[in-house]
Enzyme design. Structure first.
Site, PDB file in Angstrom:
ATOM      1  N   SER A   1      39.761  -9.965 -24.701  1.00  0.00           N
ATOM      2  CA  SER A   1      38.359  -9.655 -24.461  1.00  0.00           C
ATOM      3  C   SER A   1      37.453 -10.555 -25.286  1.00  0.00           C
ATOM      4  O   SER A   1      37.820 -10.997 -26.386  1.00  0.00           O
ATOM      5  CB  SER A   1      38.127  -8.193 -24.859  1.00  0.00           C
ATOM      6  OG  SER A   1      36.752  -7.929 -24.946  1.00  0.00           O
TER       7      SER A   1
ATOM      8  N   TYR B   1      39.381  -0.333 -30.830  1.00  0.00           N
ATOM      9  CA  TYR B   1      39.739  -0.951 -29.547  1.00  0.00           C
ATOM     10  C   TYR B   1      39.704  -2.480 -29.665  1.00  0.00           C
ATOM     11  O   TYR B   1      40.661  -3.175 -29.316  1.00  0.00           O
ATOM     12  CB  TYR B   1      38.783  -0.494 -28.422  1.00  0.00           C
ATOM     13  CG  TYR B   1      38.906  -1.371 -27.194  1.00  0.00           C
ATOM     14  CD1 TYR B   1      40.012  -1.265 -26.359  1.00  0.00           C
ATOM     15  CD2 TYR B   1      37.942  -2.347 -26.896  1.00  0.00           C
ATOM     16  CE1 TYR B   1      40.155  -2.100 -25.255  1.00  0.00           C
ATOM     17  CE2 TYR B   1      38.075  -3.174 -25.797  1.00  0.00           C
ATOM     18  CZ  TYR B   1      39.178  -3.046 -24.976  1.00  0.00           C
ATOM     19  OH  TYR B   1      39.317  -3.876 -23.901  1.00  0.00           O
TER      20      TYR B   1
ATOM     21  N   LYS C   1      42.798  -5.741 -29.523  1.00  0.00           N
ATOM     22  CA  LYS C   1      42.833  -7.000 -28.764  1.00  0.00           C
ATOM     23  C   LYS C   1      43.130  -8.168 -29.713  1.00  0.00           C
ATOM     24  O   LYS C   1      43.903  -9.070 -29.392  1.00  0.00           O
ATOM     25  CB  LYS C   1      41.515  -7.216 -28.014  1.00  0.00           C
ATOM     26  CG  LYS C   1      41.297  -6.204 -26.899  1.00  0.00           C
ATOM     27  CD  LYS C   1      42.360  -6.326 -25.823  1.00  0.00           C
ATOM     28  CE  LYS C   1      42.390  -5.162 -24.875  1.00  0.00           C
ATOM     29  NZ  LYS C   1      43.575  -5.095 -24.024  1.00  0.00           N
TER      30      LYS C   1
HETATM   31  P1  NAD Z   1      41.689   0.491 -16.599  1.00  0.00           P
HETATM   32  O1  NAD Z   1      41.663   1.650 -17.540  1.00  0.00           O
HETATM   33  O2  NAD Z   1      41.009   0.639 -15.303  1.00  0.00           O
HETATM   34  O3  NAD Z   1      43.190   0.033 -16.347  1.00  0.00           O
HETATM   35  C1  NAD Z   1      44.217   0.216 -17.286  1.00  0.00           C
HETATM   36  C2  NAD Z   1      45.370   0.900 -16.582  1.00  0.00           C
HETATM   37  O4  NAD Z   1      46.462   1.058 -17.503  1.00  0.00           O
HETATM   38  C3  NAD Z   1      45.010   2.306 -16.077  1.00  0.00           C
HETATM   39  O5  NAD Z   1      45.370   2.405 -14.701  1.00  0.00           O
HETATM   40  C4  NAD Z   1      45.853   3.247 -16.935  1.00  0.00           C
HETATM   41  O6  NAD Z   1      46.262   4.392 -16.215  1.00  0.00           O
HETATM   42  C5  NAD Z   1      47.017   2.341 -17.343  1.00  0.00           C
HETATM   43  N1  NAD Z   1      47.657   2.680 -18.625  1.00  0.00           N
HETATM   44  C6  NAD Z   1      47.041   2.911 -19.817  1.00  0.00           C
HETATM   45  N2  NAD Z   1      47.972   3.211 -20.755  1.00  0.00           N
HETATM   46  C7  NAD Z   1      49.184   3.164 -20.152  1.00  0.00           C
HETATM   47  C8  NAD Z   1      50.522   3.389 -20.587  1.00  0.00           C
HETATM   48  N3  NAD Z   1      50.794   3.774 -21.840  1.00  0.00           N
HETATM   49  N4  NAD Z   1      51.537   3.245 -19.701  1.00  0.00           N
HETATM   50  C9  NAD Z   1      51.270   2.888 -18.412  1.00  0.00           C
HETATM   51  N5  NAD Z   1      50.025   2.680 -17.934  1.00  0.00           N
HETATM   52  C10 NAD Z   1      48.990   2.818 -18.800  1.00  0.00           C
HETATM   53  O7  NAD Z   1      41.097  -0.756 -17.402  1.00  0.00           O
HETATM   54  P2  NAD Z   1      40.623  -2.180 -16.874  1.00  0.00           P
HETATM   55  O8  NAD Z   1      39.143  -2.233 -16.962  1.00  0.00           O
HETATM   56  O9  NAD Z   1      41.274  -2.500 -15.594  1.00  0.00           O
HETATM   57  O10 NAD Z   1      41.179  -3.104 -18.044  1.00  0.00           O
HETATM   58  C11 NAD Z   1      42.449  -3.726 -17.948  1.00  0.00           C
HETATM   59  C12 NAD Z   1      42.720  -4.463 -19.236  1.00  0.00           C
HETATM   60  O11 NAD Z   1      41.670  -5.395 -19.492  1.00  0.00           O
HETATM   61  C13 NAD Z   1      42.788  -3.573 -20.468  1.00  0.00           C
HETATM   62  O12 NAD Z   1      43.780  -4.082 -21.337  1.00  0.00           O
HETATM   63  C14 NAD Z   1      41.416  -3.743 -21.078  1.00  0.00           C
HETATM   64  O13 NAD Z   1      41.431  -3.501 -22.457  1.00  0.00           O
HETATM   65  C15 NAD Z   1      41.128  -5.195 -20.768  1.00  0.00           C
HETATM   66  N6  NAD Z   1      39.700  -5.537 -20.735  1.00  0.00           N
HETATM   67  C16 NAD Z   1      38.870  -4.834 -19.919  1.00  0.00           C
HETATM   68  C17 NAD Z   1      37.524  -5.147 -19.892  1.00  0.00           C
HETATM   69  C18 NAD Z   1      36.554  -4.364 -19.017  1.00  0.00           C
HETATM   70  O14 NAD Z   1      35.353  -4.442 -19.238  1.00  0.00           O
HETATM   71  N7  NAD Z   1      37.006  -3.627 -18.028  1.00  0.00           N
HETATM   72  C19 NAD Z   1      37.027  -6.181 -20.695  1.00  0.00           C
HETATM   73  C20 NAD Z   1      37.920  -6.896 -21.501  1.00  0.00           C
HETATM   74  C21 NAD Z   1      39.258  -6.564 -21.506  1.00  0.00           C
END
Ligand code: NAD
Length: 339
Positions: free
Chosen positions: A125, A150, A154
């Site tokens: 991120s 959080y 990362k």
């Molecule tokens: P999201 O919560 O929609 O997707 C994450 C998925 O992982 C979910 O479906 C959840 O059910 C699953 N999950 C969580 N813990 C788990 C576990 N222990 N075992 C199996 N499944 C598990 O989030 P997103 O927005 O799609 O983000 C995806 C990745 O990108 C994450 O690592 C997040 O930190 C990173 N990220 C997101 C953003 C944003 O703004 N959305 C920005 C930067 C980084």
């Protein structure tokens, strides 16, 4: 070629599964449904015509992770999205975040180290940069002390991969630092599904327009930016998803320059909160009920990506605009509320 997508029923993961399937990859999804639902699998299937293999599995369960890999030795690459991502919750419950975001990463890397092909893409991120001293932000900008547990997961996650790559030349890792992913698939079959009060601007905008939230608060209009509101780099989730396929292909084709690489993924263009609202109002024809409120602790003033490295080295660039993203987010919001 079989690709494992952890968190593949989540927001960014599901869009990436679509793009992988469009490119002919065989996808296996692991998700524990902690922040997603089975409807997403139907959405992916409706878009691509192919139902990906799905295993409901909590990656914190180490023995289950080992069992999974013992029966899937032919995985050619892993894209690891699974993580908890609510910044505020991570401040309240840091151990949940360290356990879920760090333990799962370590378990997966241990199993990956036993495979023939060790290709790994990690969701990082732009929060690692904090308030950068120079804009746009290049990959060489210093990593600043994390503002939340959080954000710290990362930073630590990147370090874990980098350190592991140092001692294991077979392992090829790419960390992708996302700026602000927004929008939904243009078909409105999949999109963002925030639980409770949205933490991000765009779902808050669409929920307010839908009448689910009374009013949007714009936190601060006295920042040193053009219109006084915070500036972010909003990237359409479909463009972001495509970057994962490009990064994966780079590893599969052995085009990587070193076995650990980092890329920014953004549009390179900063948009203020007020510009985002105007874009929404334009494409939706709705007038948004919003007010200017006090600044919110922890918000950086401005962050947008220098995308030269991703453009030149990965050969990827964004194709969709802020208006495209807002239109798709609005279409998605209307669809899910009609259900
Ligand atoms: P999201 O919560 O929609 O997707 C994450 C998925 O992982 C979910 O479906 C959840 O059910 C699953 N999950 C969580 N813990 C788990 C576990 N222990 N075992 C199996 N499944 C598990 O989030 P997103 O927005 O799609 O983000 C995806 C990745 O990108 C994450 O690592 C997040 O930190 C990173 N990220 C997101 C953003 C944003 O703004 N959305 C920005 C930067 C980084």
């Amino acid at each position: 070629m079989k690709i494992l997508v952890t968190g593949g029923l989540g927001f960014i993961g599901s869009h990436t599964v679509v793009e992988l399937q469009n490119e002919g990859f065989e996808v296996v999804i692991i998700d524990d449904l902690s922040n997603s639902s089975m409807d997403v699998l139907e959405g992916i299937t409706a878009i691509t015509g192919v139902k990906p293999h799905f295993e409901q599995l909590d990656l914190k369960d180490r023995s289950k992770v080992e069992d999974f890999f013992a029966t899937h030795k032919d995985i050619a690459g892993i894209i690891h999205f699974a993580a908890s991502k609510a910044v505020g919750e991570s401040v309240q419950n840091p151990l949940k975040y360290y356990e879920n975001n760090i333990n799962t990463l370590v378990y997966i890397l241990k199993e990956l180290g036993k495979l023939q092909q060790q290709n790994f893409i990690f969701s990082s991120s732009c929060t690692v940069y904090g308030q950068a001293d120079e804009l746009p932000i290049t990959e060489n900008a210093p990593v600043k002390p994390a503002e939340s547990p959080y954000g710290n997961t990362k930073q630590i996650g990147e370090e874990i991969i980098r350190d592991t790559c140092k001692v294991n030349p077979e392992l090829k890792g790419i960390a992708l630092r996302y700026f602000n992913p927004i929008g939904a698939h243009p078909t409105a079959e999949i999109g963002e599904l925030p639980k409770g009060v949205p933490q991000n601007l765009v779902p808050f905008i669409t929920q307010t327009a839908m009448g689910l939230r009374e009013q949007l608060s714009v936190f601060g209009d006295d920042y040193p930016t053009e219109d006084g509101t915070c500036v972010r780099d909003y990237i359409h989730v479909v463009d972001l998803a495509k970057a994962h396929v490009v990064a994966l292909q780079r590893l599969l084709q052995g085009k990587n320059k070193s076995n650990y690489e980092v890329f920014n993924l953004g549009t390179g263009k900063g948009s203020s909160v007020l510009e985002a609202i105007q874009s929404f109002e334009k494409v939706s024809g709705q007038q948004l009920n919003y007010k200017i409120a006090d600044r919110r602790a922890g918000d950086v003033i401005a962050a947008y990506a220098d995308t030269d490295k991703a453009n030149d080295v990965l050969g990827w660039r964004t194709e969709l605009t802020l208006d495209d993203a807002m239109a798709s987010a609005w279409k998605w919001e209307q669809k899910i509320r009609r259900k």
